[in-house]
Scaffold this motif. Structure first.
Motif, PDB file in Angstrom:
ATOM      1  N   ASN A   1     -15.582  25.157  11.033  1.00 67.74           N
ATOM      2  CA  ASN A   1     -16.021  23.962  10.314  1.00 67.74           C
ATOM      3  C   ASN A   1     -16.155  24.314   8.838  1.00 67.74           C
ATOM      4  OD1 ASN A   1     -17.185  21.613  12.338  1.00 67.74           O
ATOM      5  ND2 ASN A   1     -17.134  23.648  13.268  1.00 67.74           N
ATOM      6  N   LEU A   2     -15.452  23.559   7.991  1.00 64.06           N
ATOM      7  CA  LEU A   2     -15.396  23.858   6.558  1.00 64.06           C
ATOM      8  C   LEU A   2     -15.142  22.587   5.771  1.00 64.06           C
ATOM      9  CD1 LEU A   2     -11.952  25.562   5.783  1.00 64.06           C
ATOM     10  CD2 LEU A   2     -12.375  24.028   7.686  1.00 64.06           C
ATOM     11  N   ARG A   3     -15.251  22.683   4.452  1.00 59.94           N
ATOM     12  CA  ARG A   3     -14.991  21.525   3.589  1.00 59.94           C
ATOM     13  C   ARG A   3     -13.558  21.033   3.748  1.00 59.94           C
ATOM     14  NH1 ARG A   3     -17.438  19.823  -1.397  1.00 59.94           N
ATOM     15  NH2 ARG A   3     -15.325  19.638  -2.208  1.00 59.94           N
ATOM     16  N   ASN A   4     -13.418  19.714   3.694  1.00 55.81           N
ATOM     17  CA  ASN A   4     -12.095  19.106   3.838  1.00 55.81           C
ATOM     18  C   ASN A   4     -11.174  19.463   2.678  1.00 55.81           C
ATOM     19  OD1 ASN A   4     -10.045  17.301   4.799  1.00 55.81           O
ATOM     20  ND2 ASN A   4     -10.796  15.774   3.336  1.00 55.81           N
ATOM     21  N   ASP A   5     -11.639  19.200   1.448  1.00 50.34           N
ATOM     22  CA  ASP A   5     -10.865  19.531   0.237  1.00 50.34           C
ATOM     23  C   ASP A   5      -9.404  19.123   0.348  1.00 50.34           C
ATOM     24  OD1 ASP A   5     -12.946  20.503  -1.303  1.00 50.34           O
ATOM     25  OD2 ASP A   5     -12.748  22.550  -0.537  1.00 50.34           O
ATOM     26  N   GLY A   6      -9.167  17.871   0.775  1.00 51.25           N
ATOM     27  CA  GLY A   6      -7.817  17.325   0.804  1.00 51.25           C
ATOM     28  C   GLY A   6      -7.019  17.627   2.051  1.00 51.25           C
ATOM     29  N   THR A   7      -7.558  18.424   2.964  1.00 53.87           N
ATOM     30  CA  THR A   7      -6.807  18.778   4.173  1.00 53.87           C
ATOM     31  C   THR A   7      -6.469  17.540   4.991  1.00 53.87           C
ATOM     32  OG1 THR A   7      -7.983  20.887   4.234  1.00 53.87           O
ATOM     33  CG2 THR A   7      -6.806  20.236   6.230  1.00 53.87           C
ATOM     34  N   LEU A   8      -7.450  16.681   5.207  1.00 52.77           N
ATOM     35  CA  LEU A   8      -7.223  15.380   5.832  1.00 52.77           C
ATOM     36  C   LEU A   8      -7.365  14.343   4.722  1.00 52.77           C
ATOM     37  CD1 LEU A   8      -9.289  15.776   9.156  1.00 52.77           C
ATOM     38  CD2 LEU A   8      -6.875  16.298   8.730  1.00 52.77           C
ATOM     39  N   PRO A   9      -6.252  13.839   4.197  1.00 52.74           N
ATOM     40  CA  PRO A   9      -6.306  13.021   2.976  1.00 52.74           C
ATOM     41  C   PRO A   9      -7.053  11.707   3.123  1.00 52.74           C
ATOM     42  CG  PRO A   9      -4.082  13.077   3.896  1.00 52.74           C
ATOM     43  CD  PRO A   9      -4.869  14.084   4.647  1.00 52.74           C
ATOM     44  N   PHE A  10      -7.323  11.272   4.335  1.00 52.38           N
ATOM     45  CA  PHE A  10      -8.049  10.016   4.518  1.00 52.38           C
ATOM     46  C   PHE A  10      -9.562  10.218   4.491  1.00 52.38           C
ATOM     47  CE2 PHE A  10      -6.926  11.793   8.650  1.00 52.38           C
ATOM     48  CZ  PHE A  10      -8.129  11.776   9.331  1.00 52.38           C
ATOM     49  N   LEU A  11     -10.009  11.469   4.309  1.00 56.42           N
ATOM     50  CA  LEU A  11     -11.442  11.765   4.224  1.00 56.42           C
ATOM     51  C   LEU A  11     -11.789  12.272   2.826  1.00 56.42           C
ATOM     52  CD1 LEU A  11     -12.177  13.698   7.561  1.00 56.42           C
ATOM     53  CD2 LEU A  11     -12.488  11.264   7.089  1.00 56.42           C
ATOM     54  N   PRO A  12     -13.055  12.102   2.403  1.00 61.28           N
ATOM     55  CA  PRO A  12     -13.458  12.670   1.112  1.00 61.28           C
ATOM     56  C   PRO A  12     -13.434  14.190   1.155  1.00 61.28           C
ATOM     57  CG  PRO A  12     -15.353  11.767   2.287  1.00 61.28           C
ATOM     58  CD  PRO A  12     -14.136  11.338   3.052  1.00 61.28           C
ATOM     59  N   ASP A  13     -13.289  14.798  -0.011  1.00 59.96           N
ATOM     60  CA  ASP A  13     -13.210  16.260  -0.092  1.00 59.96           C
ATOM     61  C   ASP A  13     -14.437  16.936   0.488  1.00 59.96           C
ATOM     62  OD1 ASP A  13     -10.727  16.174  -1.224  1.00 59.96           O
ATOM     63  OD2 ASP A  13     -11.399  16.551  -3.276  1.00 59.96           O
ATOM     64  N   HIS A  14     -15.621  16.344   0.298  1.00 58.98           N
ATOM     65  CA  HIS A  14     -16.846  17.020   0.717  1.00 58.98           C
ATOM     66  C   HIS A  14     -17.145  16.847   2.203  1.00 58.98           C
ATOM     67  CE1 HIS A  14     -18.734  13.064   0.680  1.00 58.98           C
ATOM     68  NE2 HIS A  14     -18.366  12.912  -0.566  1.00 58.98           N
ATOM     69  N   ALA A  15     -16.325  16.101   2.921  1.00 59.64           N
ATOM     70  CA  ALA A  15     -16.505  16.014   4.372  1.00 59.64           C
ATOM     71  C   ALA A  15     -16.301  17.398   4.986  1.00 59.64           C
ATOM     72  CB  ALA A  15     -15.510  15.031   4.968  1.00 59.64           C
ATOM     73  N   VAL A  16     -16.965  17.647   6.106  1.00 56.24           N
ATOM     74  CA  VAL A  16     -16.771  18.901   6.842  1.00 56.24           C
ATOM     75  C   VAL A  16     -15.951  18.603   8.087  1.00 56.24           C
ATOM     76  CG1 VAL A  16     -17.938  20.633   8.264  1.00 56.24           C
ATOM     77  CG2 VAL A  16     -18.757  20.149   5.966  1.00 56.24           C
ATOM     78  N   ILE A  17     -14.831  19.297   8.210  1.00 52.09           N
ATOM     79  CA  ILE A  17     -13.904  19.076   9.308  1.00 52.09           C
ATOM     80  C   ILE A  17     -13.812  20.323  10.168  1.00 52.09           C
ATOM     81  CG2 ILE A  17     -12.582  17.363   8.023  1.00 52.09           C
ATOM     82  CD1 ILE A  17     -10.521  19.547   7.374  1.00 52.09           C
ATOM     83  N   GLU A  18     -13.239  20.172  11.365  1.00 54.64           N
ATOM     84  CA  GLU A  18     -13.057  21.307  12.265  1.00 54.64           C
ATOM     85  C   GLU A  18     -11.554  21.462  12.530  1.00 54.64           C
ATOM     86  OE1 GLU A  18     -15.960  22.199  15.470  1.00 54.64           O
ATOM     87  OE2 GLU A  18     -14.214  21.944  16.804  1.00 54.64           O
ATOM     88  N   VAL A  19     -10.968  22.464  11.896  1.00 58.67           N
ATOM     89  CA  VAL A  19      -9.527  22.685  11.949  1.00 58.67           C
ATOM     90  C   VAL A  19      -9.236  24.186  11.886  1.00 58.67           C
ATOM     91  CG1 VAL A  19      -8.954  20.467  10.835  1.00 58.67           C
ATOM     92  CG2 VAL A  19      -9.327  22.510   9.430  1.00 58.67           C
ATOM     93  N   PRO A  20      -8.001  24.583  12.176  1.00 55.62           N
ATOM     94  CA  PRO A  20      -7.638  25.989  11.973  1.00 55.62           C
ATOM     95  C   PRO A  20      -7.696  26.357  10.493  1.00 55.62           C
ATOM     96  CG  PRO A  20      -6.042  24.880  13.396  1.00 55.62           C
ATOM     97  CD  PRO A  20      -6.894  23.814  12.793  1.00 55.62           C
ATOM     98  N   ALA A  21      -8.141  27.572  10.231  1.00 55.03           N
ATOM     99  CA  ALA A  21      -8.251  28.059   8.857  1.00 55.03           C
ATOM    100  C   ALA A  21      -7.880  29.529   8.822  1.00 55.03           C
ATOM    101  CB  ALA A  21      -9.671  27.860   8.333  1.00 55.03           C
ATOM    102  N   LEU A  22      -7.501  29.991   7.639  1.00 57.61           N
ATOM    103  CA  LEU A  22      -7.296  31.412   7.413  1.00 57.61           C
ATOM    104  C   LEU A  22      -8.603  31.998   6.912  1.00 57.61           C
ATOM    105  CD1 LEU A  22      -3.752  31.456   5.742  1.00 57.61           C
ATOM    106  CD2 LEU A  22      -4.364  32.061   8.098  1.00 57.61           C
ATOM    107  N   VAL A  23      -9.122  32.966   7.646  1.00 57.32           N
ATOM    108  CA  VAL A  23     -10.428  33.546   7.353  1.00 57.32           C
ATOM    109  C   VAL A  23     -10.246  35.003   6.959  1.00 57.32           C
ATOM    110  CG1 VAL A  23     -12.732  34.002   8.235  1.00 57.32           C
ATOM    111  CG2 VAL A  23     -11.448  32.027   9.093  1.00 57.32           C
ATOM    112  N   GLY A  24     -10.802  35.368   5.803  1.00 52.48           N
ATOM    113  CA  GLY A  24     -10.724  36.744   5.334  1.00 52.48           C
ATOM    114  C   GLY A  24     -11.900  37.072   4.449  1.00 52.48           C
TER     115      GLY A  24
END
Length: 403
Positions: A320-343
Protein backbone atom coordinates in the motif's frame (compact mmCIF):
# COMPACT_ATOMS: atom_id res chain seq x y z
CA UNK A 1 19.63 -5.07 12.38
CA UNK A 2 16.96 -4.08 14.90
CA UNK A 3 13.25 -4.68 14.34
CA UNK A 4 10.58 -3.37 16.71
CA UNK A 5 7.07 -4.85 16.69
CA UNK A 6 4.42 -2.56 18.18
CA UNK A 7 1.56 -4.78 19.29
CA UNK A 8 4.03 -7.55 20.03
CA UNK A 9 1.59 -9.23 22.41
CA UNK A 10 -0.67 -10.14 19.49
CA UNK A 11 -1.33 -13.82 18.92
CA UNK A 12 -0.14 -13.07 15.35
CA UNK A 13 3.39 -12.42 16.59
CA UNK A 14 4.64 -16.04 16.66
CA UNK A 15 3.77 -16.25 12.96
CA UNK A 16 6.06 -13.28 12.35
CA UNK A 17 8.84 -14.64 14.58
CA UNK A 18 8.61 -18.04 12.90
CA UNK A 19 9.12 -16.36 9.52
CA UNK A 20 12.12 -14.43 10.76
CA UNK A 21 13.59 -17.62 12.22
CA UNK A 22 13.08 -19.62 9.02
CA UNK A 23 14.18 -16.83 6.69
CA UNK A 24 17.25 -15.59 8.59
CA UNK A 25 19.29 -15.57 5.38
CA UNK A 26 16.79 -13.13 3.86
CA UNK A 27 16.50 -10.89 6.92
CA UNK A 28 19.44 -11.20 9.35
CA UNK A 29 17.84 -9.78 12.49
CA UNK A 30 20.20 -9.11 15.42
CA UNK A 31 17.66 -7.61 17.80
CA UNK A 32 13.89 -8.10 17.93
CA UNK A 33 11.83 -6.06 20.38
CA UNK A 34 8.18 -6.89 21.10
CA UNK A 35 6.30 -3.92 22.57
CA UNK A 36 2.85 -4.18 24.14
CA UNK A 37 1.13 -2.52 27.12
CA UNK A 38 -0.47 -5.85 28.10
CA UNK A 39 2.30 -7.42 30.15
CA UNK A 40 0.46 -10.73 30.63
CA UNK A 41 0.01 -11.37 26.91
CA UNK A 42 3.50 -10.07 26.24
CA UNK A 43 5.03 -12.55 28.68
CA UNK A 44 3.25 -15.48 27.02
CA UNK A 45 3.93 -14.41 23.44
CA UNK A 46 7.49 -13.33 24.23
CA UNK A 47 8.32 -16.59 25.97
CA UNK A 48 6.98 -18.65 23.07
CA UNK A 49 8.83 -16.42 20.58
CA UNK A 50 12.08 -17.04 22.46
CA UNK A 51 11.53 -20.78 22.13
CA UNK A 52 10.82 -20.50 18.39
CA UNK A 53 14.10 -18.68 17.82
CA UNK A 54 16.00 -21.15 19.98
CA UNK A 55 14.51 -24.13 18.15
CA UNK A 56 15.81 -22.70 14.87
CA UNK A 57 19.19 -21.84 16.37
CA UNK A 58 18.59 -18.16 15.62
CA UNK A 59 21.04 -15.89 17.49
CA UNK A 60 18.84 -12.77 17.63
CA UNK A 61 18.42 -11.05 20.97
CA UNK A 62 14.67 -10.95 21.63
CA UNK A 63 13.31 -8.78 24.42
CA UNK A 64 9.90 -7.55 25.48
CA UNK A 65 8.95 -4.04 26.58
CA UNK A 66 5.77 -2.37 27.80
CA UNK A 67 7.26 1.08 27.05
CA UNK A 68 7.73 2.26 23.48
CA UNK A 69 10.23 4.90 24.57
CA UNK A 70 12.67 2.25 25.77
CA UNK A 71 12.37 0.30 22.52
CA UNK A 72 12.92 2.55 19.52
CA UNK A 73 16.50 3.77 19.79
CA UNK A 74 18.49 2.41 16.84
CA UNK A 75 15.54 0.66 15.20
CA UNK A 76 15.86 -0.05 11.48
CA UNK A 77 12.20 -0.97 10.99
CA UNK A 78 9.08 -0.63 13.14
CA UNK A 79 6.16 -2.91 12.36
CA UNK A 80 2.79 -1.75 13.73
CA UNK A 81 0.13 -4.42 14.30
CA UNK A 82 -2.12 -3.08 17.02
CA UNK A 83 -5.84 -3.11 17.80
CA UNK A 84 -7.11 -0.18 19.86
CA UNK A 85 -9.84 -1.45 22.18
CA UNK A 86 -9.11 -5.13 21.50
CA UNK A 87 -11.64 -7.70 20.39
CA UNK A 88 -14.35 -6.09 22.54
CA UNK A 89 -14.23 -2.93 20.40
CA UNK A 90 -14.11 -5.07 17.27
CA UNK A 91 -17.28 -6.84 18.37
CA UNK A 92 -19.06 -3.50 18.43
CA UNK A 93 -17.73 -2.58 14.99
CA UNK A 94 -19.14 -5.83 13.63
CA UNK A 95 -22.50 -5.59 15.42
CA UNK A 96 -24.07 -2.14 15.45
CA UNK A 97 -23.94 -1.52 11.66
CA UNK A 98 -26.24 -4.54 11.26
CA UNK A 99 -28.93 -2.58 13.11
CA UNK A 100 -28.90 -0.18 10.14
CA UNK A 101 -29.02 -2.97 7.56
CA UNK A 102 -25.30 -2.62 6.71
CA UNK A 103 -22.47 -5.11 6.83
CA UNK A 104 -20.55 -4.93 10.10
CA UNK A 105 -16.87 -5.32 9.23
CA UNK A 106 -13.76 -4.06 11.01
CA UNK A 107 -11.85 -2.72 8.02
CA UNK A 108 -14.37 -0.74 5.97
CA UNK A 109 -17.90 0.58 6.07
CA UNK A 110 -19.34 1.93 9.31
CA UNK A 111 -17.42 -0.53 11.49
CA UNK A 112 -14.17 0.18 9.69
CA UNK A 113 -14.76 3.89 10.13
CA UNK A 114 -15.18 3.41 13.89
CA UNK A 115 -11.90 1.51 13.96
CA UNK A 116 -10.17 4.24 11.94
CA UNK A 117 -11.40 6.92 14.35
CA UNK A 118 -9.86 5.02 17.28
CA UNK A 119 -6.70 3.91 15.49
CA UNK A 120 -5.35 6.79 13.41
CA UNK A 121 -4.48 9.11 16.34
CA UNK A 122 -2.74 6.28 18.21
CA UNK A 123 -0.66 5.21 15.19
CA UNK A 124 0.32 8.80 14.42
CA UNK A 125 1.49 9.26 18.01
CA UNK A 126 3.62 6.10 17.69
CA UNK A 127 5.01 7.33 14.38
CA UNK A 128 5.97 10.66 15.93
CA UNK A 129 7.92 8.77 18.59
CA UNK A 130 9.63 6.74 15.86
CA UNK A 131 10.57 9.98 14.10
CA UNK A 132 12.19 11.33 17.27
CA UNK A 133 13.96 8.14 18.35
CA UNK A 134 14.76 6.37 15.07
CA UNK A 135 14.36 8.89 12.22
CA UNK A 136 15.81 6.54 9.57
CA UNK A 137 13.52 3.63 10.43
CA UNK A 138 10.89 2.39 8.04
CA UNK A 139 7.38 2.05 9.45
CA UNK A 140 5.50 -0.98 8.11
CA UNK A 141 1.79 -0.79 8.84
CA UNK A 142 -0.19 -4.01 9.22
CA UNK A 143 -2.87 -2.29 11.33
CA UNK A 144 -6.36 -2.13 9.85
CA UNK A 145 -7.83 -0.26 8.14
CA UNK A 146 -4.47 -0.43 6.35
CA UNK A 147 -5.35 1.96 3.52
CA UNK A 148 -6.56 4.74 5.80
CA UNK A 149 -3.81 4.26 8.40
CA UNK A 150 -1.07 4.20 5.75
CA UNK A 151 -2.51 7.33 4.16
CA UNK A 152 -2.44 9.06 7.55
CA UNK A 153 1.22 8.11 8.00
CA UNK A 154 2.24 9.27 4.53
CA UNK A 155 0.33 12.55 4.72
CA UNK A 156 2.13 13.25 8.01
CA UNK A 157 5.46 12.78 6.22
CA UNK A 158 6.46 9.47 7.75
CA UNK A 159 8.67 6.89 6.04
CA UNK A 160 5.93 4.30 5.80
CA UNK A 161 4.40 1.56 3.68
CA UNK A 162 1.29 -0.54 4.22
CA UNK A 163 1.17 -4.32 4.09
CA UNK A 164 -1.64 -6.85 3.69
CA UNK A 165 -1.53 -10.62 3.23
CA UNK A 166 -4.30 -10.91 0.60
CA UNK A 167 -1.94 -10.74 -2.39
CA UNK A 168 0.59 -13.23 -1.03
CA UNK A 169 -2.30 -15.56 -0.23
CA UNK A 170 -3.43 -15.50 -3.85
CA UNK A 171 0.14 -15.91 -5.06
CA UNK A 172 0.55 -19.05 -2.95
CA UNK A 173 -2.85 -20.41 -4.00
CA UNK A 174 -2.23 -19.84 -7.71
CA UNK A 175 1.25 -21.35 -7.48
CA UNK A 176 -0.18 -24.50 -5.90
CA UNK A 177 -2.82 -24.84 -8.61
CA UNK A 178 -0.28 -24.23 -11.40
CA UNK A 179 2.38 -26.49 -9.91
CA UNK A 180 5.07 -23.80 -9.78
CA UNK A 181 7.05 -22.05 -7.05
CA UNK A 182 5.35 -19.03 -5.46
CA UNK A 183 8.21 -16.74 -6.51
CA UNK A 184 7.47 -17.63 -10.15
CA UNK A 185 4.00 -16.07 -9.94
CA UNK A 186 3.70 -12.29 -10.50
CA UNK A 187 0.23 -10.91 -9.86
CA UNK A 188 -1.55 -8.06 -11.60
CA UNK A 189 -3.18 -7.09 -8.31
CA UNK A 190 -5.03 -3.78 -8.41
CA UNK A 191 -7.29 -1.68 -6.20
CA UNK A 192 -7.34 -0.50 -2.60
CA UNK A 193 -6.63 -2.42 0.57
CA UNK A 194 -9.39 -5.05 0.94
CA UNK A 195 -10.85 -3.94 -2.40
CA UNK A 196 -8.69 -5.69 -5.00
CA UNK A 197 -8.88 -7.93 -8.02
CA UNK A 198 -6.34 -10.35 -9.50
CA UNK A 199 -6.37 -9.47 -13.20
CA UNK A 200 -3.45 -11.67 -14.25
CA UNK A 201 -1.03 -14.25 -12.87
CA UNK A 202 2.21 -14.21 -14.85
CA UNK A 203 4.55 -17.18 -14.90
CA UNK A 204 7.67 -16.63 -17.05
CA UNK A 205 5.92 -13.73 -18.77
CA UNK A 206 2.76 -15.68 -19.66
CA UNK A 207 -0.57 -14.87 -18.05
CA UNK A 208 -1.87 -18.14 -16.60
CA UNK A 209 -5.03 -16.67 -15.04
CA UNK A 210 -7.25 -17.58 -18.04
CA UNK A 211 -6.09 -21.18 -17.59
CA UNK A 212 -6.93 -21.06 -13.89
CA UNK A 213 -10.39 -19.70 -14.66
CA UNK A 214 -10.98 -22.53 -17.13
CA UNK A 215 -9.83 -25.30 -14.83
CA UNK A 216 -10.21 -24.07 -11.25
CA UNK A 217 -12.93 -21.41 -11.25
CA UNK A 218 -15.26 -23.51 -9.08
CA UNK A 219 -12.60 -23.98 -6.39
CA UNK A 220 -11.58 -20.32 -6.44
CA UNK A 221 -15.21 -19.16 -6.33
CA UNK A 222 -15.86 -21.43 -3.36
CA UNK A 223 -12.89 -19.96 -1.48
CA UNK A 224 -14.03 -16.36 -1.94
CA UNK A 225 -17.73 -17.27 -1.58
CA UNK A 226 -18.85 -15.66 -4.82
CA UNK A 227 -20.62 -17.21 -7.82
CA UNK A 228 -18.41 -18.98 -10.33
CA UNK A 229 -20.15 -17.22 -13.21
CA UNK A 230 -19.05 -13.87 -11.77
CA UNK A 231 -15.39 -14.85 -12.15
CA UNK A 232 -16.00 -15.85 -15.76
CA UNK A 233 -17.97 -12.66 -16.49
CA UNK A 234 -15.33 -10.36 -15.02
CA UNK A 235 -12.32 -12.45 -16.12
CA UNK A 236 -10.64 -11.81 -12.75
CA UNK A 237 -10.48 -13.26 -9.25
CA UNK A 238 -11.81 -10.74 -6.69
CA UNK A 239 -10.53 -10.76 -3.14
CA UNK A 240 -12.82 -12.27 -0.52
CA UNK A 241 -13.68 -8.77 0.68
CA UNK A 242 -15.51 -8.04 -2.58
CA UNK A 243 -18.24 -10.37 -1.32
CA UNK A 244 -19.25 -7.62 1.09
CA UNK A 245 -19.97 -5.41 -1.93
CA UNK A 246 -21.26 -7.87 -4.53
CA UNK A 247 -23.44 -9.83 -2.07
CA UNK A 248 -24.03 -7.18 0.58
CA UNK A 249 -27.59 -8.03 1.60
CA UNK A 250 -26.90 -11.75 1.64
CA UNK A 251 -23.91 -11.16 3.93
CA UNK A 252 -26.04 -9.00 6.26
CA UNK A 253 -28.56 -11.84 6.61
CA UNK A 254 -25.76 -14.30 7.36
CA UNK A 255 -24.16 -12.01 9.95
CA UNK A 256 -27.45 -11.45 11.74
CA UNK A 257 -27.68 -15.20 12.38
CA UNK A 258 -24.05 -15.87 13.32
CA UNK A 259 -21.59 -14.96 16.08
CA UNK A 260 -19.32 -12.04 15.25
CA UNK A 261 -15.87 -12.75 13.93
CA UNK A 262 -14.62 -10.97 17.06
CA UNK A 263 -16.28 -13.60 19.24
CA UNK A 264 -14.67 -16.40 17.26
CA UNK A 265 -11.25 -14.73 17.33
CA UNK A 266 -11.52 -14.09 21.10
CA UNK A 267 -12.10 -17.78 21.67
CA UNK A 268 -9.19 -18.66 19.40
CA UNK A 269 -6.91 -16.21 21.17
CA UNK A 270 -7.75 -17.67 24.56
CA UNK A 271 -6.86 -21.14 23.30
CA UNK A 272 -3.70 -19.92 21.56
CA UNK A 273 -2.44 -18.09 24.65
CA UNK A 274 -2.95 -21.25 26.68
CA UNK A 275 -0.86 -23.10 24.11
CA UNK A 276 1.83 -20.41 24.14
CA UNK A 277 2.13 -20.84 27.91
CA UNK A 278 3.29 -24.45 27.44
CA UNK A 279 7.08 -24.41 27.93
CA UNK A 280 7.36 -27.45 25.67
CA UNK A 281 5.82 -25.69 22.65
CA UNK A 282 8.53 -24.65 20.19
CA UNK A 283 6.64 -24.58 16.87
CA UNK A 284 3.66 -22.44 15.92
CA UNK A 285 0.47 -24.47 16.39
CA UNK A 286 -1.79 -25.35 13.45
CA UNK A 287 -4.60 -23.44 15.20
CA UNK A 288 -2.76 -20.19 14.44
CA UNK A 289 -3.80 -20.51 10.78
CA UNK A 290 -7.42 -20.06 11.87
CA UNK A 291 -6.52 -16.73 13.50
CA UNK A 292 -5.95 -15.21 10.06
CA UNK A 293 -2.85 -13.58 8.63
CA UNK A 294 -1.67 -16.56 6.59
CA UNK A 295 1.76 -15.92 5.01
CA UNK A 296 1.98 -12.63 6.92
CA UNK A 297 5.49 -13.52 8.06
CA UNK A 298 6.81 -14.18 4.56
CA UNK A 299 5.31 -10.94 3.25
CA UNK A 300 6.72 -8.93 6.16
CA UNK A 301 10.20 -10.48 5.96
CA UNK A 302 10.43 -9.92 2.20
CA UNK A 303 9.25 -6.32 2.51
CA UNK A 304 11.54 -5.35 5.39
CA UNK A 305 14.53 -7.09 3.78
CA UNK A 306 14.01 -5.13 0.57
CA UNK A 307 13.51 -1.80 2.36
CA UNK A 308 16.70 -2.30 4.40
CA UNK A 309 18.83 -3.14 1.38
CA UNK A 310 19.26 -6.85 2.06
CA UNK A 311 18.62 -7.66 -1.61
CA UNK A 312 20.95 -6.86 -4.49
CA UNK A 313 18.17 -5.29 -6.53
CA UNK A 314 14.65 -3.99 -6.01
CA UNK A 315 12.04 -6.71 -5.66
CA UNK A 316 8.45 -6.72 -6.91
CA UNK A 317 5.98 -6.82 -4.01
CA UNK A 318 2.36 -5.85 -3.48
CA UNK A 319 2.09 -3.01 -0.96
CA UNK A 320 0.00 0.00 0.00
CA UNK A 321 1.55 3.27 -1.18
CA UNK A 322 0.75 6.69 -2.62
CA UNK A 323 -0.99 6.65 -5.98
CA UNK A 324 1.08 9.45 -7.57
CA UNK A 325 -0.57 9.00 -10.97
CA UNK A 326 -0.46 5.20 -11.06
CA UNK A 327 -4.25 5.03 -11.30
CA UNK A 328 -5.03 8.24 -13.22
CA UNK A 329 -8.67 8.36 -12.11
CA UNK A 330 -7.60 8.80 -8.46
CA UNK A 331 -5.89 11.76 -6.77
CA UNK A 332 -2.14 11.49 -6.24
CA UNK A 333 -2.45 11.36 -2.46
CA UNK A 334 -4.78 8.34 -2.50
CA UNK A 335 -3.25 5.14 -1.13
CA UNK A 336 -3.58 2.17 -3.45
CA UNK A 337 -2.63 -1.51 -3.23
CA UNK A 338 -0.63 -2.57 -6.28
CA UNK A 339 2.66 -4.24 -7.22
CA UNK A 340 5.67 -2.03 -6.56
CA UNK A 341 9.44 -2.17 -6.81
CA UNK A 342 10.80 -2.14 -3.27
CA UNK A 343 14.43 -1.40 -2.45
CA UNK A 344 16.71 0.53 -0.10
CA UNK A 345 15.81 3.68 -2.05
CA UNK A 346 12.09 3.31 -1.35
CA UNK A 347 8.90 2.03 -2.90
CA UNK A 348 7.86 2.76 -6.49
CA UNK A 349 4.61 1.50 -8.08
CA UNK A 350 4.99 -0.50 -11.28
CA UNK A 351 3.03 0.63 -14.37
CA UNK A 352 -0.60 -0.54 -14.23
CA UNK A 353 -2.76 -1.31 -17.26
CA UNK A 354 -5.98 0.68 -17.63
CA UNK A 355 -8.58 -0.29 -15.05
CA UNK A 356 -12.00 -1.34 -16.33
CA UNK A 357 -14.81 1.01 -15.22
CA UNK A 358 -16.54 -1.88 -13.42
CA UNK A 359 -13.61 -1.83 -10.97
CA UNK A 360 -12.59 1.83 -11.24
CA UNK A 361 -16.03 3.11 -10.23
CA UNK A 362 -16.03 1.20 -6.97
CA UNK A 363 -12.39 2.09 -6.26
CA UNK A 364 -13.19 5.78 -6.79
CA UNK A 365 -16.17 5.69 -4.44
CA UNK A 366 -14.26 3.94 -1.64
CA UNK A 367 -11.27 6.26 -2.12
CA UNK A 368 -13.61 9.21 -1.52
CA UNK A 369 -14.87 7.51 1.64
CA UNK A 370 -11.30 6.90 2.86
CA UNK A 371 -10.45 10.58 2.30
CA UNK A 372 -13.45 11.62 4.40
CA UNK A 373 -12.76 8.94 7.02
CA UNK A 374 -9.23 10.20 7.51
CA UNK A 375 -10.51 13.78 7.78
CA UNK A 376 -12.90 12.64 10.52
CA UNK A 377 -10.16 10.70 12.33
CA UNK A 378 -7.80 13.69 12.28
CA UNK A 379 -10.24 16.49 13.05
CA UNK A 380 -13.31 14.88 14.64
CA UNK A 381 -16.86 16.19 14.56
CA UNK A 382 -20.23 14.53 13.94
CA UNK A 383 -20.61 16.17 10.54
CA UNK A 384 -17.29 14.75 9.30
CA UNK A 385 -18.21 11.29 10.53
CA UNK A 386 -21.61 11.53 8.85
CA UNK A 387 -20.08 12.59 5.52
CA UNK A 388 -17.71 9.62 5.59
CA UNK A 389 -20.60 7.24 6.31
CA UNK A 390 -22.70 8.82 3.58
CA UNK A 391 -19.93 8.34 1.02
CA UNK A 392 -19.45 4.62 1.63
CA UNK A 393 -21.37 2.31 -0.76
CA UNK A 394 -22.74 0.25 2.16
CA UNK A 395 -23.91 2.90 4.56
CA UNK A 396 -25.29 5.84 2.61
CA UNK A 397 -28.74 5.15 4.02
CA UNK A 398 -27.86 6.02 7.63
CA UNK A 399 -29.80 8.78 9.38
CA UNK A 400 -28.26 12.27 9.37
CA UNK A 401 -26.99 13.62 12.70
CA UNK A 402 -29.18 16.01 14.68
CA UNK A 403 -28.15 18.67 17.16
Amino acid sequence: MKIVVVGGGSTYTPELVDGMARLRDVLPVDELVLVDPDSHRLDLVGGFSHRILAAHGHPANLRTETSLDRSLEGADAVLIQLRVGGQEARSGDESWPLECGCVGQETTGAGGLAKALRTVPVVLDIADQVRRRAPQAWIVDFTNPVGIVTRALLEAGHRAVGLCNVAIGFQRRFARLLGVRPDQVALDHVGLNHLTWERAAYVDGTDRLPELLRTNAAELAHEIELPEELLHTLGVVPSYYLRYYYAHDEVVRELLDAPTRAARVSALETELLQMYADPGLTEKPALLMERGGAYYSEAAVDLIAALLGQQTQSSRQVVNLRNDGTLPFLPDHAVIEVPALVGHDGVRPTPIAEVDPVFAGLVSAVTAYEHLALDAALHGGRARVFKALLAHPWSGRLTAPTD
